[in-house]
Structures are given as C-alpha cells and as structure tokens.
Design a protein around this motif. Structure first.
Motif, PDB file in Angstrom:
ATOM      1  N   PRO A  52      21.225  48.998  64.306  1.00 47.21           N
ATOM      2  CA  PRO A  52      22.260  49.854  63.438  1.00 47.21           C
ATOM      3  C   PRO A  52      23.071  48.950  62.649  1.00 47.21           C
ATOM      4  CG  PRO A  52      22.407  50.899  65.726  1.00 47.21           C
ATOM      5  CD  PRO A  52      21.496  49.444  65.869  1.00 47.21           C
ATOM      6  N   ASP A  53      23.483  47.810  63.021  1.00 46.76           N
ATOM      7  CA  ASP A  53      24.202  46.981  62.151  1.00 46.76           C
ATOM      8  C   ASP A  53      23.213  46.316  61.145  1.00 46.76           C
ATOM      9  OD1 ASP A  53      26.528  47.287  63.606  1.00 46.76           O
ATOM     10  OD2 ASP A  53      26.299  45.433  64.807  1.00 46.76           O
ATOM     11  N   TRP A  54      22.032  46.006  61.414  1.00 46.03           N
ATOM     12  CA  TRP A  54      21.014  45.626  60.601  1.00 46.03           C
ATOM     13  C   TRP A  54      20.991  46.619  59.565  1.00 46.03           C
ATOM     14  CZ3 TRP A  54      15.112  45.046  61.408  1.00 46.03           C
ATOM     15  CH2 TRP A  54      14.479  44.096  60.561  1.00 46.03           C
ATOM     16  N   ALA A  55      20.691  47.935  59.710  1.00 47.48           N
ATOM     17  CA  ALA A  55      20.509  49.045  58.779  1.00 47.48           C
ATOM     18  C   ALA A  55      21.676  49.094  57.781  1.00 47.48           C
ATOM     19  CB  ALA A  55      20.366  50.504  59.566  1.00 47.48           C
ATOM     20  N   LYS A  56      23.029  48.854  58.378  1.00 47.49           N
ATOM     21  CA  LYS A  56      24.114  48.855  57.578  1.00 47.49           C
ATOM     22  C   LYS A  56      23.912  47.840  56.298  1.00 47.49           C
ATOM     23  CE  LYS A  56      27.186  50.656  61.113  1.00 47.49           C
ATOM     24  NZ  LYS A  56      28.110  50.320  61.948  1.00 47.49           N
ATOM     25  N   THR A  57      23.140  46.707  56.438  1.00 48.87           N
ATOM     26  CA  THR A  57      23.022  45.928  55.289  1.00 48.87           C
ATOM     27  C   THR A  57      22.121  46.281  54.290  1.00 48.87           C
ATOM     28  OG1 THR A  57      21.163  44.529  56.387  1.00 48.87           O
ATOM     29  CG2 THR A  57      23.398  44.048  57.018  1.00 48.87           C
ATOM     30  N   LEU A  58      21.538  47.426  54.647  1.00 47.57           N
ATOM     31  CA  LEU A  58      20.132  47.831  53.244  1.00 47.57           C
ATOM     32  C   LEU A  58      20.833  48.890  52.548  1.00 47.57           C
ATOM     33  CD1 LEU A  58      17.419  48.117  55.989  1.00 47.57           C
ATOM     34  CD2 LEU A  58      18.352  46.165  54.935  1.00 47.57           C
ATOM     35  N   HIS A  59      20.303  49.185  51.375  1.00 42.92           N
ATOM     36  CA  HIS A  59      20.431  50.249  50.601  1.00 42.92           C
ATOM     37  C   HIS A  59      19.162  51.062  50.830  1.00 42.92           C
ATOM     38  CE1 HIS A  59      24.121  49.435  48.914  1.00 42.92           C
ATOM     39  NE2 HIS A  59      23.794  48.312  48.099  1.00 42.92           N
ATOM     40  N   TYR A  60      19.484  52.392  50.696  1.00 45.37           N
ATOM     41  CA  TYR A  60      18.361  53.411  50.689  1.00 45.37           C
ATOM     42  C   TYR A  60      18.078  54.245  49.548  1.00 45.37           C
ATOM     43  CZ  TYR A  60      19.061  51.864  55.470  1.00 45.37           C
ATOM     44  OH  TYR A  60      19.042  51.194  56.686  1.00 45.37           O
ATOM     45  N   VAL A  72       8.538  53.040  52.989  1.00 46.62           N
ATOM     46  CA  VAL A  72       9.787  53.324  52.330  1.00 46.62           C
ATOM     47  C   VAL A  72      10.593  54.241  53.523  1.00 46.62           C
ATOM     48  CG1 VAL A  72      11.276  54.934  50.775  1.00 46.62           C
ATOM     49  CG2 VAL A  72       8.744  53.472  49.993  1.00 46.62           C
ATOM     50  N   TRP A  73      11.973  53.616  53.896  1.00 43.47           N
ATOM     51  CA  TRP A  73      12.707  54.367  54.670  1.00 43.47           C
ATOM     52  C   TRP A  73      13.829  55.124  53.866  1.00 43.47           C
ATOM     53  CZ3 TRP A  73      11.178  49.191  55.426  1.00 43.47           C
ATOM     54  CH2 TRP A  73      10.436  48.987  56.638  1.00 43.47           C
ATOM     55  N   GLU A  74      13.936  56.347  53.946  1.00 45.56           N
ATOM     56  CA  GLU A  74      14.819  57.095  53.207  1.00 45.56           C
ATOM     57  C   GLU A  74      16.031  57.287  53.543  1.00 45.56           C
ATOM     58  OE1 GLU A  74      14.223  58.962  50.257  1.00 45.56           O
ATOM     59  OE2 GLU A  74      11.991  58.121  50.375  1.00 45.56           O
ATOM     60  N   THR A  75      16.432  57.019  54.860  1.00 46.34           N
ATOM     61  CA  THR A  75      17.782  56.985  55.304  1.00 46.34           C
ATOM     62  C   THR A  75      18.006  55.951  56.421  1.00 46.34           C
ATOM     63  OG1 THR A  75      17.231  58.538  57.302  1.00 46.34           O
ATOM     64  CG2 THR A  75      17.846  59.397  55.103  1.00 46.34           C
ATOM     65  N   PRO A  76      19.219  55.660  56.752  1.00 45.82           N
ATOM     66  CA  PRO A  76      19.471  54.679  57.731  1.00 45.82           C
ATOM     67  C   PRO A  76      18.823  55.098  59.136  1.00 45.82           C
ATOM     68  CG  PRO A  76      21.492  55.033  56.533  1.00 45.82           C
ATOM     69  CD  PRO A  76      20.625  55.839  56.193  1.00 45.82           C
ATOM     70  N   GLU A  77      19.100  56.273  59.333  1.00 43.83           N
ATOM     71  CA  GLU A  77      18.411  57.048  60.672  1.00 43.83           C
ATOM     72  C   GLU A  77      17.079  56.609  60.980  1.00 43.83           C
ATOM     73  OE1 GLU A  77      22.288  58.304  59.415  1.00 43.83           O
ATOM     74  OE2 GLU A  77      20.526  58.731  58.585  1.00 43.83           O
ATOM     75  N   GLY A 146      23.917  45.285  49.107  1.00 48.39           N
ATOM     76  CA  GLY A 146      22.782  45.299  50.153  1.00 48.39           C
ATOM     77  C   GLY A 146      21.385  45.149  49.808  1.00 48.39           C
ATOM     78  N   VAL A 147      20.403  44.940  50.650  1.00 46.11           N
ATOM     79  CA  VAL A 147      19.320  44.682  50.481  1.00 46.11           C
ATOM     80  C   VAL A 147      18.470  46.078  49.972  1.00 46.11           C
ATOM     81  CG1 VAL A 147      17.007  43.721  51.119  1.00 46.11           C
ATOM     82  CG2 VAL A 147      19.176  42.606  51.800  1.00 46.11           C
ATOM     83  N   LEU A 148      17.912  45.900  48.986  1.00 43.89           N
ATOM     84  CA  LEU A 148      17.295  47.306  48.192  1.00 43.89           C
ATOM     85  C   LEU A 148      15.650  47.584  48.793  1.00 43.89           C
ATOM     86  CD1 LEU A 148      17.318  50.052  47.096  1.00 43.89           C
ATOM     87  CD2 LEU A 148      16.907  48.809  44.809  1.00 43.89           C
ATOM     88  N   ALA A 149      15.311  46.102  48.765  1.00 43.20           N
ATOM     89  CA  ALA A 149      13.719  45.890  48.799  1.00 43.20           C
ATOM     90  C   ALA A 149      13.410  44.444  49.233  1.00 43.20           C
ATOM     91  CB  ALA A 149      13.095  46.218  47.410  1.00 43.20           C
TER      92      ALA A 149
END
Length: 155
Positions: A52-60, A72-77, A146-149
C-alpha cells in the motif's frame, strides 16, 4: 524540456542511493529535486515491503513495459492486489532490498521528468542478486510527484 545539461543536485536522503545524481541545468532545479525525491520514495516504499505504501508513490493509471508486454493498473487498489504476490515472489528469491546504482535525469520539465536508472537487488547479506536498467517517467499531478510509468528489462 531539457536534455543532457549538467548541474549538481543534492543526493536524496535515501539510504539506498549509492552515488550523487546530476540534474540538468536548464530544467527547473526544484522539479528535478522533487522528482528525485519521489523516485527515492518509490524505492524506499518497495524496500519497506508495504505494497500500500509503494502504491502511494505511483500515479494512475500506472504503466509498466517489460518483457515485450505492457501492464496498466488503473487504480491503487488493483495495483496492490496484483503486486502483493509479486513482492512475495521477490522475497522468495532471497531479495532483501533494492538500491540505485545510477540515476540520470535525462529529460526534465516543470511537471515531468524522465529518469534513466540502473538498480540492483540485494540479499540480506548485501550480496547483489542482479542489476537492471530501466526508464522511469515521473510526473507532478495535483501538486504531487509520482512514478507514472516504468520501462525496463527483467534480465
């Protein structure tokens, strides 16, 4: 956008960064610093093993290009659901942490930075398990970097 100029940028406080990283002079230096901090936060979150913390460093939507495929991940979930088993598989290889071997901010603008990186994976005795070349696209969205790609190779 700037490509390949030179100007020093302070190294992030990341415990796993091994070398200073040059910025690009004609780029906005605050953007380069902030993007680099986001890149370090990405690796620190991975090393914490908290998906979950890792997912917060990304953009979706978040994009990863690897092995000739595009994910492609559409959402943090969705990212958390798909990445939790991957972190488990990584741990099963003997992985303990990852660290930057090289980070070059090769293209920068006020809201987007492209980072060419080489990172290594280490076991609990700090022995390298492998090194990997990648390109990361970092963006500022709603005031947050955040990291987008991520584009890379697994071998």
């Amino acid at each position: 956008m700037s490509v390949h100029a030179t100007a020093p940028i302070p190294e992030s406080a990341s415990a796993h960064t091994s070398a200073p990283v040059p910025a690009h002079a004609s780029a906005p230096v605050p953007a380069a610093r902030e993007a680099r901090a986001a890149l370090d936060a990405f690796l620190d979150a991975l090393n914490s093993r908290s998906v979950p913390d890792w997912a917060k460093t990304l953009h979706y939507p978040h994009v990863r290009v690897h092995d000739g495929a595009v994910t492609v991940w559409e959402t943090p979930e969705i990212y958390i659901e798909n990445s939790t088993p991957e972190v488990g598989q990584l741990l099963a290889t003997g992985w303990d942490r990852s660290g930057w071997e090289r980070v070059d901010l090769i293209q920068t603008s006020p809201d987007q930075v492209h980072a060419q990186v080489r990172f290594a994976r280490y076991d609990s005795e700090d022995k390298p398990l492998g090194s990997f070349e990648s390109l990361y696209v970092l963006t500022r969205q709603d005031g947050r970097w955040g990291v987008l790609a991520r584009i890379g190779f697994t071998d």
